[in-house]
Design an enzyme around this catalytic site. Structure first.
Site, short mmCIF file in Angstrom:
data_model
loop_
_atom_site.label_atom_id
_atom_site.label_comp_id
_atom_site.label_asym_id
_atom_site.label_seq_id
_atom_site.Cartn_x
_atom_site.Cartn_y
_atom_site.Cartn_z
N ASP A 27 0.86 -1.18 0.00
CA ASP A 27 0.00 0.00 0.00
C ASP A 27 0.90 1.23 0.00
OD1 ASP A 27 -2.19 1.63 0.10
OD2 ASP A 27 -2.66 1.25 2.20
N GLU A 106 -6.34 4.59 -9.31
CA GLU A 106 -7.62 5.10 -8.85
C GLU A 106 -8.22 6.16 -9.77
OE1 GLU A 106 -9.69 6.21 -4.58
OE2 GLU A 106 -7.77 5.21 -4.77
N THR A 167 -13.05 0.45 -3.74
CA THR A 167 -12.42 0.88 -2.51
C THR A 167 -13.41 1.62 -1.61
OG1 THR A 167 -10.47 2.03 -1.63
CG2 THR A 167 -11.60 3.07 -3.48
N PHE A 189 -12.07 -1.37 4.39
CA PHE A 189 -11.12 -0.62 5.20
C PHE A 189 -11.26 -1.01 6.67
CE2 PHE A 189 -9.63 3.27 2.63
CZ PHE A 189 -9.55 2.51 1.48
#
Length: 337
Positions: A27, A106, A167, A189
């Site tokens: 990440d 993204e 996401t 998350f």
């Protein structure tokens, strides 16, 4: 013999043990961290790209993107947009030179409520990757899991063969909608869910297996495996390695360099908590999600509503910061590489 195998396993780092049962994803936008920790995949977001773009060692990427933007037709505003898209793709291309798997890139968070424009932007990014010789199979287009983002992913997957990573997953309703849309992967998350419960309840500390973020990902994973959904689960946004260990066996886990280092320096034995076999034995009811039900269930979940909105806002803020950085460099005669 069993004792020998146990001793050998105990000598392995927690990170190496995890890699045997879970795909580890970096990440970060920092190439050096990827070389060090050797993840299979990598994921980026506007915040990570912004951070990397301010580092001296990556200025050559920013300069190349600015030059690309300047070479495009149209007004300055459009040239900056072209440079923005290109810098994300160039970072992705560099990452793919290091990792064997896929990179997530993204979509602009400001498109989170526009299905058509999200699809257009995704196809543009795929085209830019292909112009660099990168096959679309190595790319995951990352979209916020709004209803519009999920519908964009469904179109991309079914009509264009573009794989998507949804996401900012904070609720079970989002996860079910993603699975029914046939998306490749979701990123629930963990840490941000924990943050909300610490801030909004009387409980300020949670054991890893009782962590609300861990429980959320576990319920999603078990549901997917119980009912044969092909969508993969990638736990994300961790606050500590206890959360990571509590999700061992999850399809994928995306982990920051700081926590990867902790895991590498940790030699305690890893217990597998998630498995398809265990999920099959869970007593779970199957549900179906349409748009009214999605919006209602999200509305009824204050944590998910708060964190989804906050996540989109924060990514949008960092996107604007990156735009401003690039716009300022556009005004210089030469880019200081």
């Amino acid at each position: 013999m069993e004792s020998d195998r146990t001793q050998k396993r105990l000598k392995m780092s927690a990170l190496e043990q995890l890699k045997k049962i879970t795909t580890i994803v970096a990440d970060t936008g920092d190439f050096e961290a990827m070389v060090t920790y050797k993840p299979t995949d990598a994921t980026t977001n506007p915040s990570l790209i912004l951070s990397a773009s301010t580092m001296d060692r990556y200025q050559y990427i920013v300069c190349n993107a600015i030059q690309y933007g300047k070479n495009q037709n149209g007004p300055l505003e459009n040239q900056i947009v072209e440079a923005m898209d290109y810098v994300c793709v160039l970072f992705g291309c560099e990452i793919l030179k290091i990792i064997p798997g896929r990179v997530s890139t993204e979509i602009d968070a400001r498109l989170s409520f526009n299905t058509e424009k999200s699809v257009q932007k995704a196809l543009k990014l795929i085209g830019l990757y292909q112009s660099q010789g990168i096959d679309k199979e190595r790319i995951l287009i990352k979209l916020a899991a709004t209803w519009e983002g999920i519908k964009a992913a469904e179109i991309l997957e079914k009509e264009h063969g573009v794989h998507c990573n949804l996401t900012l997953i904070f609720s079970f309703a989002q996860a079910v909608a993603c699975a029914e849309a046939g998306v490749t992967l979701i990123s629930p998350f963990v840490g941000r869910i924990l943050d909300w419960y610490v801030a909004n309840t009387n409980t300020k500390k949670f054991e890893p297996l009782k962590d609300p973020g861990v429980l959320s990902v576990t319920s999603i994973y078990n549901y997917y495996k119980k009912f044969g959904h092909k969508t993969l689960v990638m736990g994300a946004s961790f606050r500590n390695i206890g959360e990571i260990k509590a999700l061992s066996g999850c399809d994928l886990l995306t982990i920051s360099p700081a926590l990867l280092k902790e895991l590498e320096n940790d030699s305690t034995s890893i217990t597998r908590y998630l498995s398809e076999a265990n999920a099959k034995n869970q007593n779970i009811e199957k549900i179906s999600i349409d748009e009214p039900k999605f919006r209602w269930l999200l509305n009824e979940d204050p944590m998910a509503t708060d964190k989804l909105s906050e996540g989109i806002r924060k990514f949008a803020v960092d996107t604007v910061k990156l735009e401003n950085l690039i716009a300022n460099l556009f005004n210089k005669e030469t880019c200081e590489c």
